[in-house]
Enzyme design. Structure first.
Site, short mmCIF file in Angstrom:
data_model
loop_
_atom_site.label_atom_id
_atom_site.label_comp_id
_atom_site.label_asym_id
_atom_site.label_seq_id
_atom_site.Cartn_x
_atom_site.Cartn_y
_atom_site.Cartn_z
N CYS A 49 0.82 -1.22 0.00
CA CYS A 49 0.00 0.00 0.00
C CYS A 49 0.85 1.26 0.00
O CYS A 49 0.36 2.33 -0.35
CB CYS A 49 -0.96 -0.02 1.18
SG CYS A 49 -2.14 -1.37 1.05
N HIS A 101 -4.03 6.78 3.14
CA HIS A 101 -4.35 5.47 2.57
C HIS A 101 -5.74 5.06 3.05
O HIS A 101 -6.13 5.36 4.18
CB HIS A 101 -3.29 4.45 3.00
CG HIS A 101 -3.56 3.11 2.39
ND1 HIS A 101 -3.68 2.94 1.04
CD2 HIS A 101 -3.76 1.90 2.96
CE1 HIS A 101 -3.95 1.68 0.79
NE2 HIS A 101 -3.99 1.02 1.92
N ASN A 158 -10.09 -0.50 -0.51
CA ASN A 158 -8.63 -0.35 -0.46
C ASN A 158 -8.03 -0.90 -1.75
O ASN A 158 -8.02 -2.11 -1.95
CB ASN A 158 -8.10 -1.12 0.76
CG ASN A 158 -6.58 -1.09 0.86
OD1 ASN A 158 -5.90 -0.50 0.03
ND2 ASN A 158 -6.05 -1.76 1.86
N1 COA Z 1 -18.69 -9.82 8.53
C1 COA Z 1 -19.15 -10.14 9.76
N2 COA Z 1 -18.35 -10.40 10.79
C2 COA Z 1 -17.02 -10.35 10.58
C3 COA Z 1 -16.48 -10.04 9.32
C4 COA Z 1 -17.38 -9.77 8.26
N3 COA Z 1 -16.96 -9.45 7.01
N4 COA Z 1 -15.14 -10.05 9.42
C5 COA Z 1 -14.83 -10.36 10.67
N5 COA Z 1 -15.97 -10.56 11.38
C6 COA Z 1 -16.12 -10.92 12.77
C7 COA Z 1 -14.94 -11.73 13.27
O1 COA Z 1 -15.08 -13.09 12.96
C8 COA Z 1 -15.02 -11.47 14.75
O2 COA Z 1 -16.00 -12.28 15.30
P1 COA Z 1 -15.80 -12.90 16.76
O3 COA Z 1 -15.70 -11.73 17.68
O4 COA Z 1 -17.02 -13.73 16.92
O5 COA Z 1 -14.52 -13.68 16.67
C9 COA Z 1 -15.50 -10.02 14.82
O6 COA Z 1 -16.11 -9.75 13.55
C10 COA Z 1 -14.39 -9.04 15.06
O7 COA Z 1 -13.28 -9.42 14.23
P2 COA Z 1 -12.04 -8.51 14.03
O8 COA Z 1 -11.06 -9.18 13.13
O9 COA Z 1 -11.57 -8.03 15.36
O10 COA Z 1 -12.73 -7.33 13.26
P3 COA Z 1 -12.25 -5.87 13.11
O11 COA Z 1 -13.21 -4.96 13.68
O12 COA Z 1 -10.79 -5.72 13.50
O13 COA Z 1 -12.31 -5.70 11.53
C11 COA Z 1 -10.74 -5.60 9.72
C12 COA Z 1 -11.51 -6.50 10.68
C13 COA Z 1 -9.89 -6.44 8.81
C14 COA Z 1 -11.77 -4.83 8.92
C15 COA Z 1 -9.89 -4.62 10.55
O14 COA Z 1 -9.13 -5.34 11.50
C16 COA Z 1 -8.96 -3.82 9.72
O15 COA Z 1 -9.39 -2.96 8.96
N6 COA Z 1 -7.64 -4.02 9.87
C17 COA Z 1 -6.64 -3.25 9.17
C18 COA Z 1 -6.63 -3.68 7.76
C19 COA Z 1 -5.64 -2.91 6.95
O16 COA Z 1 -5.37 -1.77 7.20
N7 COA Z 1 -5.15 -3.63 5.94
C20 COA Z 1 -4.39 -3.18 4.88
C21 COA Z 1 -3.22 -2.39 5.24
S1 COA Z 1 -2.66 -1.90 3.74
#
Ligand code: COA
Length: 333
Positions: A118, A260, A290
């Site tokens: 990214c 970003h 993204n």
């Molecule tokens: N729909 C429904 N539930 C979902 C889901 C979806 N698409 N994705 C994850 N969940 C659930 C998980 O299974 C978890 O359930 P649990 O509590 O029963 O285990 C819950 O939601 C929370 O999961 P978590 O991974 O903590 O979610 P989050 O709020 O952190 O969101 C991302 C996940 C990936 C969106 C977030 O972590 C993120 O944006 N991270 C940074 C990503 C990034 O910047 N990447 C690129 C850098 S270039």
């Protein structure tokens, strides 16, 4: 005489095929919802390439470059080089830049790809700025392009919903006089210790493609979302402060921030830390998600089209990605 690096034109290409959040539950049968995706990421819809129509990274990059050149009244024959940032090249080799060079008919241009996920566009823009400032190059196309739909695991609901495909391009030229669009400063960092949190394991020399690597699902993005989130918030925030401080600026001096676009909550936390209201931040994650290396150039191109910038405005770019890699850039529009 100080030679300056100036952005004289921009262009973007987003595929026609629009994929709304509901597609993941309704078409793929994933246990997710539009409400979850919107509230946790800010994404409403994204674009994916039409592979059957032959779309991939080089074709998107070529179209973004054509649009950028057209807005400058130039053709491929007018550029010295083509630098492409991507983690989803059409092939390992020939590079995407070579494919773009051929498609543009840019007979006199050299070119290569860079890989910084990214942060790829910002790092490559810094490289281009240094080349034109030194006099090594006169005029360069800098492209960020990624086809994330080719490497995401459509069974990993936390990862597949945040990415989209696209390409953006800047034309970077040298100028002996102060000029609009000047690239004023760059700060770049990497921390390879973070590599494990966001990676695609196989297909390279360490784990060449075999039936086993395919069966083990090692040719897709693997992400520890929470760890990446935490580092993105802290490091993008820090690097913006570092950039402003070393240029003797306060956050009030910045007219528009182009961060970003990985998660709207990351963007909001950076805005809060700098004391920026959201109308001073360019946000495209809702419509394009993204797009990795394409995010910064497509977002600037859109912001300009929306009339968000006036001559002389200071713009700050900030990025964070796999590696870990992160950085910030300062530009005077
Ligand atoms: N729909 C429904 N539930 C979902 C889901 C979806 N698409 N994705 C994850 N969940 C659930 C998980 O299974 C978890 O359930 P649990 O509590 O029963 O285990 C819950 O939601 C929370 O999961 P978590 O991974 O903590 O979610 P989050 O709020 O952190 O969101 C991302 C996940 C990936 C969106 C977030 O972590 C993120 O944006 N991270 C940074 C990503 C990034 O910047 N990447 C690129 C850098 S270039």
């Amino acid at each position: 005489m100080t030679r300056r690096a100036v952005v004289t034109a921009t262009g973007r290409y987003l595929p026609e095929r629009e994929v709304p959040n509901s597609w993941f539950s309704d078409e793929l049968g994933l246990e997710t919802s539009d409400a979850w995706i919107q509230s946790r990421t800010g994404v409403q819809t994204r674009r994916f390439v039409d592979r059957e129509a032959g779309e991939a990274t080089a074709s998107m990059a070529t179209e973004a470059a054509r649009r950028c050149l057209a807005s400058a009244g130039l053709t491929g024959a007018d550029v010295d080089g083509i630098l492409v940032a991507t983690v989803t090249p059409d092939h390992f080799f020939p590079s995407t830049a070579c494919l773009v060079q051929d498609a543009l008919g840019a007979k006199g241009a050299y070119g290569w790809d860079t890989s910084a996920a990214c942060s790829g566009f910002l790092f490559t823009l810094a490289q281009a700025a240094a080349m034109v400032r030194s006099g090594m190059a006169r005029r360069l196309l800098v492209i960020g392009a990624d086809t994330m739909s080719s490497i995401i695991d459509f069974e990993d609901r936390a990862t597949c919903v945040i990415f989209g495909d696209g390409a953006g391009c800047f034309l970077v030229e040298g100028s002996d006089e102060p000029a609009d669009g000047e690239l004023l400063d760059f700060v770049m960092h990497t921390d390879g210790a973070g590599g494990d949190s966001l990676k695609m394991v196989a297909g390279g020399s360490r784990h060449p493609t075999t039936a086993q690597t395919v069966a083990a699902n090692l040719h897709v993005v693997h992400q520890d979302g929470r760890t990446v989130f935490k580092h993105a918030v802290g490091r993008m925030g820090d690097v913006v402060t570092e950039l402003l401080e070393r240029n003797g600026l306060s956050s009030d001096d910045v007219k528009l921030a182009i961060p970003h676009q990985a998660n709207l909550r990351i963007i909001q936390s950076i805005a809060k830390r700098q004391g920026w209201s959201m109308d001073r931040i360019a946000v495209t994650i809702d419509r394009w998600a993204n797009t990795t290396a394409a995010t910064l150039p497509t977002t600037l191109d859109w912001a300009v089209e929306e009339g968000r910038l006036e001559r002389g405005d200071l713009v700050v770019f900030a990025t964070f990605g796999a590696g870990f890699t992160w950085g910030a850039a300062l530009m005077r529009w």
